[in-house]
Design a protein around this motif. Structure first.
Motif, PDB file in Angstrom:
ATOM      1  N   GLY A 208     -14.855  -3.031   4.774  1.00  0.00           N
ATOM      2  CA  GLY A 208     -15.048  -4.405   5.223  1.00  0.00           C
ATOM      3  C   GLY A 208     -16.391  -4.902   4.717  1.00  0.00           C
TER       4      GLY A 208
ATOM      5  N   LEU B  17      -4.324 -11.556  10.211  1.00  0.00           N
ATOM      6  CA  LEU B  17      -5.108 -10.522   9.533  1.00  0.00           C
ATOM      7  C   LEU B  17      -4.486  -9.145   9.778  1.00  0.00           C
TER       8      LEU B  17
ATOM      9  N   SER C  97     -11.262 -13.212   3.911  1.00  0.00           N
ATOM     10  CA  SER C  97     -11.016 -13.756   5.247  1.00  0.00           C
ATOM     11  C   SER C  97     -12.046 -14.809   5.609  1.00  0.00           C
TER      12      SER C  97
ATOM     13  N   VAL D 106     -12.185  -8.778  11.095  1.00  0.00           N
ATOM     14  CA  VAL D 106     -11.978  -7.481  10.436  1.00  0.00           C
ATOM     15  C   VAL D 106     -12.569  -6.382  11.308  1.00  0.00           C
TER      16      VAL D 106
ATOM     17  N   ARG E  10     -12.633 -13.069  -3.968  1.00  0.00           N
ATOM     18  CA  ARG E  10     -11.383 -12.367  -4.278  1.00  0.00           C
ATOM     19  C   ARG E  10     -11.236 -12.145  -5.785  1.00  0.00           C
TER      20      ARG E  10
ATOM     21  N   ILE F 223      -8.513  -8.511   0.210  1.00  0.00           N
ATOM     22  CA  ILE F 223      -8.219  -9.579   1.170  1.00  0.00           C
ATOM     23  C   ILE F 223      -9.493 -10.391   1.378  1.00  0.00           C
TER      24      ILE F 223
ATOM     25  N   THR G 100     -11.923  -5.777   2.095  1.00  0.00           N
ATOM     26  CA  THR G 100     -11.884  -7.118   2.675  1.00  0.00           C
ATOM     27  C   THR G 100     -13.269  -7.714   2.481  1.00  0.00           C
TER      28      THR G 100
END
Ligand code: AMP
Ligand code: MG
Length: 419
Positions: A311, A248, A200, A276, A221, A198, A264
């Motif tokens: 994260g 999210l 963000s 996150v 990504r 993911i 992420t």
């Protein structure tokens, strides 16, 4: 048979309290101690097992070679021969690979044998075809010939029952050959680890989309999805999410449903837009890792509905370094590969560098003419340097005054990725 291993505990990322900047080795040791395989077991045909992770140790079902055989084309008989000329009468028939000779070769006689043939009864020694003369009824050759010459004994390579491969092994083409030769057709492997990715951040755009000022293309990504595929995992693309907590949350729910682990990038610090870390904190499972590492930002580690979340920082350089150094070996444990220590190579530095004590540094690097070169800028926004580099130089936690020619540790990207 597809038993799912037990899930990880919610506090598996909890570092000992009271440590503000955790040394890299301590963080790694923690991951190594706390993470266990989550990928279920599966059985696949040998032909589909390339690149898969062995779920169990493998023992040979059959010896290799299965019976004594001849390593060369020539003539077989019993026992060695002393120095000097010898002449032996030939029996009718021959022994070839796949065409065994059923009879017994009498003492003092010889038989035509072809490479790979099982040694007939009465034969334990072979003389090379090139070393004899023959008229079809007899062979003549000069000694000495040692007993057992040019033969292979049964099981000299592998004996039935020997452990040939260990659980956690990522299977190579040569491993498939070894299993085939020793009688295995079905292989117990781990299901491929599924890892969701993911991105963000409100500023992120899909590559190629028309961009307004302030917008940037989502670089992380494709990078992370690519790395995961290179590691042999199933990379699950969950797309981009703006700085919107509800959206999210929804995508984390979907990712936890579809994948064994979640990566992420962005929003992992402690700011207002760092959703996150905020969501993981809300779920009670945030561990903010402040690692004594450059380039690195806080890592937000935690569990989302039983699924581990890594994260990563949004900065692509930090994201890649943190992925290679921390997420990669952690995912290896989850996948059932065991802890993968990347292999580094000590080579002379093609650069000079001073560093202060207190944190480990990784520089984008490559090897040319036997020396380690580093990228011209350490700027953490330089994606071009990630691409220029072919690996990282690891500089120790302590202070360092490195001169050109001093030894440094270079770790190729491929060593991090493994297999
Ligand atoms: P953050 O960790 O969200 O504070 O982001 C740190 C920096 O990385 C910011 O400059 C972001 O714009 C940038 N960034 C975050 N995500 C990405 C991404 N997917 N691709 C490229 N840059 C990113
Ligand atoms: Mg952000």
């Amino acid at each position: 048979m597809s038993l799912k291993p037990p899930p990880l505990s919610n506090d598996c990322f909890a570092l000992p309290p009271g440590v503000s900047w955790t040394p890299v080795d301590e963080a790694l040791a923690h991951l190594q101690a706390r993470l266990t395989p989550v990928a279920a077991e599966d059985v696949v045909p040998l032909g589909d097992a390339l690149g898969r992770i062995l779920a169990e140790d493998i023992c040979a079902k059959r010896s290799n070679p299965p019976q004594p055989n001849t390593a060369v084309d020539g003539y077989g008989f019993a026992g060695g021969r002393a120095d000097g000329p010898h002449s032996l009468a030939l029996v009718d028939g021959r022994a070839a690979a796949g065409g065994a000779y059923d009879g017994t070769v009498p003492a003092g006689m010889a038989i035509r044998v072809l490479t790979g043939a099982a040694l007939p009864n009465g034969v334990d020694t072979v003389v090379l075809e090139e070393d004899v003369t023959t008229d079809g009824a007899q062979v003549a050759f000069n000694g000495p010939v040692k007993a057992g010459s040019n033969t292979r004994t049964a099981g000299e390579d592998v004996a039935a029952g020997d452990r040939i491969l260990s659980a956690g092994r990522v299977l190579t083409a040569a491993d498939l050959a070894l299993m085939a030769a020793t009688g295995l057709a079905q292989v117990p492997v781990r299901k491929r680890l599924r890892v969701a990715v993911i991105s963000s951040g409100d500023e992120l755009l899909e590559p190629g989309a028309p961009a307004a000022p302030g917008q940037i293309y989502d670089a992380n990504r494709v990078m992370l999805l690519g790395l995961l595929r290179q590691c042999g995992y199933v990379a699950v693309d969950m797309g981009r999410i703006g700085d919107d907590r509800a959206a999210l949350r929804a995508v984390l729910d979907r990712a936890a449903d579809q994948a064994d682990a979640i990566l992420t990038s962005g929003g992992a610090s402690a700011g207002d837009e760092d959703h996150v870390s905020a969501l993981l904190r809300e779920s009670g499972a945030l561990q903010q890792w402040r690692i004594a590492l450059k380039p690195g930002r806080p890592l937000a580690l935690g569990m989302w509905s039983g699924t581990p979340v890594f994260g990563l920082p949004g900065n692509p350089v930090a994201a890649l370094v943190c992925t290679l150094v921390f997420a990669r070996p952690a995912l290896g444990l989850l996948a059932g590969e065991g802890w993968q220590q990347p292999e580094g190579f000590v080579l002379p530095a093609g650069f000079a560098k001073k560093k202060k004590p207190g944190r480990r540094e990784f520089l984008r690097a490559r090897v040319r003419a036997g020396k380690v070169e580093v990228f011209k800028s350490e700027g953490s926004g330089r994606i071009s340097g990630l691409s220029w580099a072919e690996g990282l130089v690891e500089l120790p936690d302590g202070a360092l005054e490195l001169k050109e020619g001093d030894p440094v540790r270079f770790i190729p990207y491929s060593s991090f990725i493994g297999s």
